[in-house]
Design a protein around this motif. Structure first.
Motif, PDB file in Angstrom:
ATOM      1  N   MET A 313       7.260   7.198   0.303  1.00  0.00           N
ATOM      2  CA  MET A 313       6.275   6.406   0.742  1.00  0.00           C
ATOM      3  C   MET A 313       6.964   5.639   1.938  1.00  0.00           C
ATOM      4  O   MET A 313       6.303   4.849   2.874  1.00  0.00           O
ATOM      5  N   CYS A 314       8.309   5.296   1.882  1.00  0.00           N
ATOM      6  CA  CYS A 314       8.836   4.179   2.589  1.00  0.00           C
ATOM      7  C   CYS A 314       8.994   4.661   4.125  1.00  0.00           C
ATOM      8  O   CYS A 314       9.757   5.457   4.396  1.00  0.00           O
ATOM      9  N   PRO A 315       8.526   3.863   4.977  1.00  0.00           N
ATOM     10  CA  PRO A 315       8.745   4.191   6.442  1.00  0.00           C
ATOM     11  C   PRO A 315       9.977   3.987   6.792  1.00  0.00           C
ATOM     12  O   PRO A 315      10.362   4.572   7.941  1.00  0.00           O
ATOM     13  N   LEU A 323      17.705   1.994   4.180  1.00  0.00           N
ATOM     14  CA  LEU A 323      17.032   1.642   3.126  1.00  0.00           C
ATOM     15  C   LEU A 323      16.285   2.760   2.245  1.00  0.00           C
ATOM     16  O   LEU A 323      15.866   3.688   2.822  1.00  0.00           O
ATOM     17  N   PRO A 325      14.036   2.563  -1.486  1.00  0.00           N
ATOM     18  CA  PRO A 325      13.440   1.791  -2.569  1.00  0.00           C
ATOM     19  C   PRO A 325      13.886   2.266  -3.871  1.00  0.00           C
ATOM     20  O   PRO A 325      14.141   1.288  -4.670  1.00  0.00           O
ATOM     21  N   CYS A 365      13.589  -3.415   5.533  1.00  0.00           N
ATOM     22  CA  CYS A 365      12.045  -3.372   4.727  1.00  0.00           C
ATOM     23  C   CYS A 365      10.955  -4.067   5.558  1.00  0.00           C
ATOM     24  O   CYS A 365      11.076  -5.022   6.118  1.00  0.00           O
ATOM     25  N   THR A 366       9.729  -3.414   5.748  1.00  0.00           N
ATOM     26  CA  THR A 366       8.660  -3.739   6.408  1.00  0.00           C
ATOM     27  C   THR A 366       7.665  -4.360   5.406  1.00  0.00           C
ATOM     28  O   THR A 366       6.802  -4.861   5.811  1.00  0.00           O
ATOM     29  N   ARG A 369       4.658  -2.188   1.180  1.00  0.00           N
ATOM     30  CA  ARG A 369       4.109  -2.054  -0.300  1.00  0.00           C
ATOM     31  C   ARG A 369       3.908  -0.616  -0.674  1.00  0.00           C
ATOM     32  O   ARG A 369       3.192  -0.402  -1.497  1.00  0.00           O
ATOM     33  N   GLY A 370       4.207   0.271   0.157  1.00  0.00           N
ATOM     34  CA  GLY A 370       4.149   1.787   0.018  1.00  0.00           C
ATOM     35  C   GLY A 370       4.791   2.341  -1.517  1.00  0.00           C
ATOM     36  O   GLY A 370       4.417   2.820  -2.181  1.00  0.00           O
ATOM     37  N   CYS A 371       6.048   1.718  -1.651  1.00  0.00           N
ATOM     38  CA  CYS A 371       6.942   1.864  -2.923  1.00  0.00           C
ATOM     39  C   CYS A 371       6.204   1.363  -4.041  1.00  0.00           C
ATOM     40  O   CYS A 371       6.217   1.994  -5.075  1.00  0.00           O
ATOM     41  N   ILE A 385      13.941  -7.350  -2.457  1.00  0.00           N
ATOM     42  CA  ILE A 385      14.477  -7.617  -1.196  1.00  0.00           C
ATOM     43  C   ILE A 385      14.207  -8.823  -0.646  1.00  0.00           C
ATOM     44  O   ILE A 385      15.312  -9.228  -0.067  1.00  0.00           O
TER      45      ILE A 385
HETATM   46  S1  SF4 Z   1       8.153  -2.222   1.115  1.00  0.00           S
HETATM   47 FE1  SF4 Z   1       8.970  -0.568   0.006  1.00  0.00          FE
HETATM   48  S2  SF4 Z   1       8.142   1.234   0.847  1.00  0.00           S
HETATM   49 FE2  SF4 Z   1       7.913  -0.368   2.382  1.00  0.00          FE
HETATM   50  S3  SF4 Z   1       9.560  -0.544   3.881  1.00  0.00           S
HETATM   51 FE3  SF4 Z   1       9.945  -2.072   1.870  1.00  0.00          FE
HETATM   52  S4  SF4 Z   1      10.998  -0.582   0.596  1.00  0.00           S
HETATM   53 FE4  SF4 Z   1       9.996   0.665   2.182  1.00  0.00          FE
END
Ligand code: SF4
Ligand code: SF4
Length: 695
Positions: A313-315, A323, A325, A365-366, A369-371, A385
């Motif tokens: 899921m991680c962009p 990165l 997760p 990391c953006t 919350r996909g992870c 993070i």
């Molecule tokens: S919140 Fe999780 S999925 Fe989103 S960028 Fe950060 S580590 Fe990756």
């Protein structure tokens, strides 16, 4: 040698009990050792609000609802879990059987004798329900083991590594099932009546095929299977706490102790202002070593099943940034285990290094919350993070230069663009927007909503138009609103997610005090970042605000513009006169979607004004971030750009444009589509400007 025969009497019972004590002892020792290691972490209360925790446990552990999101792995894990739960009963029966207890010989329990077959537990062996249920679950677990082997050996999804440990555990589970039916098959050959044991009937036939036909041969096969089953079971149990499959034990606890705070809320640094005042060489903010994390953050490590769903899921990971997760959780676990027990005050390994978590890893990391959405065991990645970022920003001032500039701009002018703070309300020129500070006490009382404009709506040229459109909509809908004008501070989302918790707290308190001063009870904002932090994070600072004003209270309802518009449309206060007849792709912003579960309201609002929504393949909970969250809006991005990746997906829908509902997403999409030279074919619209056009 009769003492080797299960159920044969005192000799065997002693042997079983002694072995049992030794094996239970080693299991408990390994488990206790792991608990001690966890307790190296900082304290954290995760046993409050019991009913909600039980509910969480039922939903995610008993119902396995996270895992069931996945077509192949979901049912597979569901049946493995429930298979184990149910088969725990056969294990108990199996261990009891070995003790050789006969109820007919125990006077006060002799009434159970008619229901006992051999030395098994009453109401089990010889009963249809027992054999039918157990054989069915053994069959289901065997099928799922076949699926698991097939996935690991043949399908080999990229996110899963093929390790010897994983295959070993699958083999042990399979062996446990096989030895169980071998055992009951031997009993059938020996002459036992096991109604409903359809799988065991097959193994009985197999025994006969290999020459086990006589009663004595069947007895030998039974004893051999019993001992094999025994060693496989205890071997499995003792291997668990030492292996990567420790998650089988820790996952239920991890789910139970999962955060009950709003999904979009980061945790504050306790007593931050006092710590800042007394800053000395012992003061430490954020985390760069194992003991800087809480015990619950450390528990995430052994709970990770290394499935890689978070990584998928991680962009950042999907655009080749360093990165991952999954790596975040696994590296934490590796260092935690590698360092083991350390005396208090011992020098600990820094986690921030090129070998473990590089700077590029941490800043990629953006916070989308996909992870966390994908993780089947509810691991919490983002706070870790941000804790690493807090260490870098507050302790070392080590953040990317562009991030430093954004924070300095916020400090000086309360906005990351660095435009003079006194220009904040300039976008309202000619619109007659009331400002709280300019209203009489009487007029203020009539105001229902404080429109929290946010930095983008106030200072970014493109986003000023969104703010102006929202004003038009609210006026058309008869909403009584006012803005804070120059008294509005940056919401602090960027500062907090870039690790400057101190600056964030100052900004939050500034806004909270201004709102409290004007008696504001409702806030509307068009920015999901402002919406999230005002709604979910500002309530964390009520106690802090009371230090300056004991009467301070915060009973503020915060809504996103799309929620207010949806309500106005539903109440008939907004009447779209021109239906737009457009087909648009729709992008879910992370902070409205995964952080706040607002998926349908924006879609339904768009449909109400005539827009046909064309879904992108990654939509709703699986939406792919635009790349701007977590303060990344202000940082350089190298390699494949996240916004370009997402824009290509929108372009591929063939829609006439893409609708968004976040100022950052708007900017990222416009840049991404321009990068692809498609800006003439594909327009980017904010939801508010579409609604305004339809009025
Ligand atoms: S919140 Fe999780 S999925 Fe989103 S960028 Fe950060 S580590 Fe990756
Ligand atoms: S953190 Fe969660 S989603 Fe990621 S690999 Fe571990 S168990 Fe899977």
């Amino acid at each position: 040698m009769s003492f080797l025969i299960p159920g044969s009497g005192v000799g065997f019972a002693i042997l079983e009990v002694v072995f049992g004590f030794v094996l239970v002892g080693t299991f408990l020792y390994s488990t206790w050792d792991r608990i001690q290691l966890l307790l190296q972490g900082k304290p954290e209360v995760r046993w409050d609000r019991l009913p909600e925790r039980i509910n969480q446990f039922i939903r995610y552990v008993l119902g396995q609802s996270k895992l069931l999101q996945e077509a192949y792995g979901g049912p597979m894990h569901f049946f493995i879990f429930w298979g184990f739960m149910i088969l725990g009963f056969t294990i108990a029966n199996f261990l009891f059987e070995g003790l050789g207890i006969r109820f007919e010989k125990i006077p006060f329990l002799s009434f159970l004798a008619p229901f006992q077959h051999g030395t098994a537990l009453p109401f089990t062996e010889g009963f249809l329900w027992y054999h039918a249920v157990m054989d069915t679950f053994i069959l289901l677990v065997l099928i799922t083991m076949g699926m698991a082997f097939y996935r690991r050996l043949v399908l080999r999804p990229e996110r899963m590594e093929l390790t010897g440990q994983a295959l070993f555990i699958l083999t042990l589970i399979t062996l446990m099932m096989v030895t169980d039916v071998m055992l009951s098959g031997a009993k059938i050959v020996e002459g036992s009546y096991l109604p409903g044991a359809y799988l065991s009937v097959l193994t009985a036939d197999l025994w006969r095929v290999v020459g086990v036909r006589s009663e004595s041969a069947a007895r030998g096969a039974y004893v051999a299977s019993w001992w094999l089953h025994w060693f496989v079971f205890w071997g499995f149990l003792n291997y668990l706490p030492l292996s990567k499959h420790m998650h089988i034990m820790t996952a239920p606890f991890n789910v139970f102790f999962h955060s009950l705070e709003p999904k979009g809320a980061l945790q504050p640094i306790p007593n931050l202002s006092e710590m800042m005042e007394k800053f000395d060489e012992k003061t430490k903010f954020g985390a760069n070593t194992i003991p800087d994390f809480t015990w619950k953050q450390l528990l995430d490590g052994p709970t990770c099943q290394e499935c890689g769903r978070c990584q998928d899921m991680c962009p950042a990971y999907n655009t080749d940034k360093p990165l991952s997760p999954k790596k975040l959780i696994m590296e934490l676990k590796h260092v935690w285990l590698e360092e083991g027990h350390q005396p208090a005050g011992a020098e600990r390994k820094s986690l921030i290094s090129d070998e473990i978590f590089s700077l590029d890893f941490i800043w990629a990391c953006t916070t989308c919350r996909g992870c966390e959405w994908a993780c089947p065991v509810l691991n919490e990645h983002i706070q870790k993070i941000v804790d690493l970022r807090r260490f870098l920003t507050l302790m070392e001032g080590n953040l990317p230069a562009e991030g430093q500039v954004a924070l300095q701009n916020i400090e000086k002018n309360s906005n990351p663009w660095g435009v003079g703070f006194d220009q904040r309300a300039k976008w309202t020129e000619g619109l007659e927007v009331p400002v709280f500070g300019e209203l009489s006490e009487e007029d203020r009382k009539r105001i229902e909503y404080c429109y929290f404009v946010g930095c983008a709506g106030s200072f970014d040229e493109r986003n000023k138009k969104i703010a102006q459109n929202l004003v038009k909509i609210m006026k058309a809908g008869g909403v009584n609103f006012a803005i804070l004008g120059a008294e509005e501070a940056c919401c602090g989302d960027t500062a907090r997610r870039l690790g400057n918790e101190y600056l964030y707290q100052i900004l939050a308190l500034q806004n909270m005090n201004a709102m409290f001063g004007y008696g504001i009870k409702k806030v509307v904002t068009a920015c999901p970042h402002g919406f999230n932090t005002l709604k979910n994070e500002y309530p964390q600072f009520v106690a802090e605000a009371r230090k300056g004003n004991p009467d301070f209270a915060w009973n503020v309802e915060v809504v996103h513009a799309s929620e207010l518009i949806y309500r106005l449309l539903g109440e008939g206060k907004l009447k779209p006169a021109n239906k737009l007849e457009l087909e648009l792709a729709f992008h879910d912003s992370c902070y409205l979607g995964r952080h706040n579960d607002l998926y349908q309201i924006p879609r339904q609002t768009l449909q109400t004004v005539g827009i046909k929504v064309k879904e992108m393949p990654r939509n709703a909970e699986k939406s792919f971030c635009c790349g701007a969250g977590g303060g990344r809006m202000w940082l350089e991005e190298h390699g494949e750009k996240i916004n370009v990746n997402r824009s290509k997906e929108a372009i591929a829908t063939g829609a006439a444009g893409v609708a968004v509902n976040c100022p950052f997403c708007l900017t990222m999409f416009e840049d991404g589509i321009k990068d692809q030279g498609q800006e003439e074919k594909m327009k980017v619209y904010d939801l508010t400007e579409l609604v305004a056009q339809a009025l």
